[in-house]
Write a protein that holds these residues in place. Structure first.
Motif, PDB file in Angstrom:
ATOM      1  N   LEU A   1      -2.583   7.528  11.532  1.00 18.73           N
ATOM      2  CA  LEU A   1      -2.105   8.536  10.593  1.00 18.73           C
ATOM      3  C   LEU A   1      -1.124   9.482  11.279  1.00 18.73           C
ATOM      4  O   LEU A   1      -0.052   9.780  10.746  1.00 18.73           O
ATOM      5  CB  LEU A   1      -3.282   9.316  10.008  1.00 18.73           C
TER       6      LEU A   1
ATOM      7  N   VAL B   1       5.940   6.178   0.497  1.00 24.84           N
ATOM      8  CA  VAL B   1       4.546   6.440   0.879  1.00 24.84           C
ATOM      9  C   VAL B   1       3.608   5.941  -0.214  1.00 24.84           C
ATOM     10  O   VAL B   1       2.580   5.306   0.068  1.00 24.84           O
ATOM     11  CB  VAL B   1       4.342   7.939   1.177  1.00 24.84           C
ATOM     12  N   ALA B   2       3.953   6.200  -1.476  1.00 26.23           N
ATOM     13  CA  ALA B   2       3.118   5.736  -2.586  1.00 26.23           C
ATOM     14  C   ALA B   2       3.055   4.210  -2.618  1.00 26.23           C
ATOM     15  O   ALA B   2       1.990   3.627  -2.874  1.00 26.23           O
ATOM     16  CB  ALA B   2       3.645   6.283  -3.907  1.00 26.23           C
TER      17      ALA B   2
ATOM     18  N   VAL C   1       0.653   3.121   0.106  1.00 27.97           N
ATOM     19  CA  VAL C   1      -0.739   3.341  -0.300  1.00 27.97           C
ATOM     20  C   VAL C   1      -1.158   2.274  -1.308  1.00 27.97           C
ATOM     21  O   VAL C   1      -2.254   1.708  -1.221  1.00 27.97           O
ATOM     22  CB  VAL C   1      -0.914   4.762  -0.881  1.00 27.97           C
TER      23      VAL C   1
ATOM     24  N   ILE D   1      -1.799  -1.037   0.526  1.00 25.16           N
ATOM     25  CA  ILE D   1      -3.074  -1.033   1.240  1.00 25.16           C
ATOM     26  C   ILE D   1      -4.236  -1.181   0.262  1.00 25.16           C
ATOM     27  O   ILE D   1      -5.189  -1.928   0.519  1.00 25.16           O
ATOM     28  CB  ILE D   1      -3.221   0.251   2.080  1.00 25.16           C
ATOM     29  N   CYS D   2      -4.170  -0.511  -0.879  1.00 25.42           N
ATOM     30  CA  CYS D   2      -5.230  -0.641  -1.886  1.00 25.42           C
ATOM     31  C   CYS D   2      -5.290  -2.078  -2.424  1.00 25.42           C
ATOM     32  O   CYS D   2      -6.385  -2.631  -2.606  1.00 25.42           O
ATOM     33  CB  CYS D   2      -5.011   0.342  -3.025  1.00 25.42           C
TER      34      CYS D   2
END
Length: 115
Positions: A46, A73-74, A77, A80-81
């Motif tokens: 991070l 960034v979104a 994320v 990764i989800c």
């Protein structure tokens, strides 16, 4: 400059070798120690992403273009989800946590785990 690159590469290689050797020598660690290691690694990643990727990106663009950074960034994320959803979770094999049910087939999960 090439000397600095070679020294950095050698240091990273030695650190990877030492980490791998420790991982091979220690066969069983406690759940608490595992959580500590994973938390440390997550914190390092991070910090690296913020300091080395996001902050330089903010400095490179004007405030009007920050939407690109937010969108990137979104998207990260979201990726990764999505990967967490489709990759296998084989916690039940380690005995640490019960398996969380995913709707994917077991054979696909094993293939994705291998990949």
């Amino acid at each position: 400059m090439i000397n600095q690159v070679l020294i950095s590469a050698a240091g990273l290689g030695i650190a990877s070798l030492l980490g791998s050797a420790i991982g091979l020598l220690i066969k069983k660690i406690s759940h608490r120690l595992n959580d500590i290691f994973l938390g440390f690694c997550a914190g390092m990643m991070l910090a690296a992403s913020i300091v080395c990727l996001i902050m330089p990106a903010i400095e490179m663009v004007s405030p009007i273009q920050w939407w690109q950074i937010i969108a990137g960034v979104a998207a990260g994320v979201g990726l990764i989800c999505a990967l967490d959803y489709v990759t296998p979770h084989l916690h039940h094999l380690t005995g640490i946590e019960p398996e969380i049910h995913h709707s994917n087939k077991a054979s696909i999960n094993r293939i994705l785990l291998f990949v």
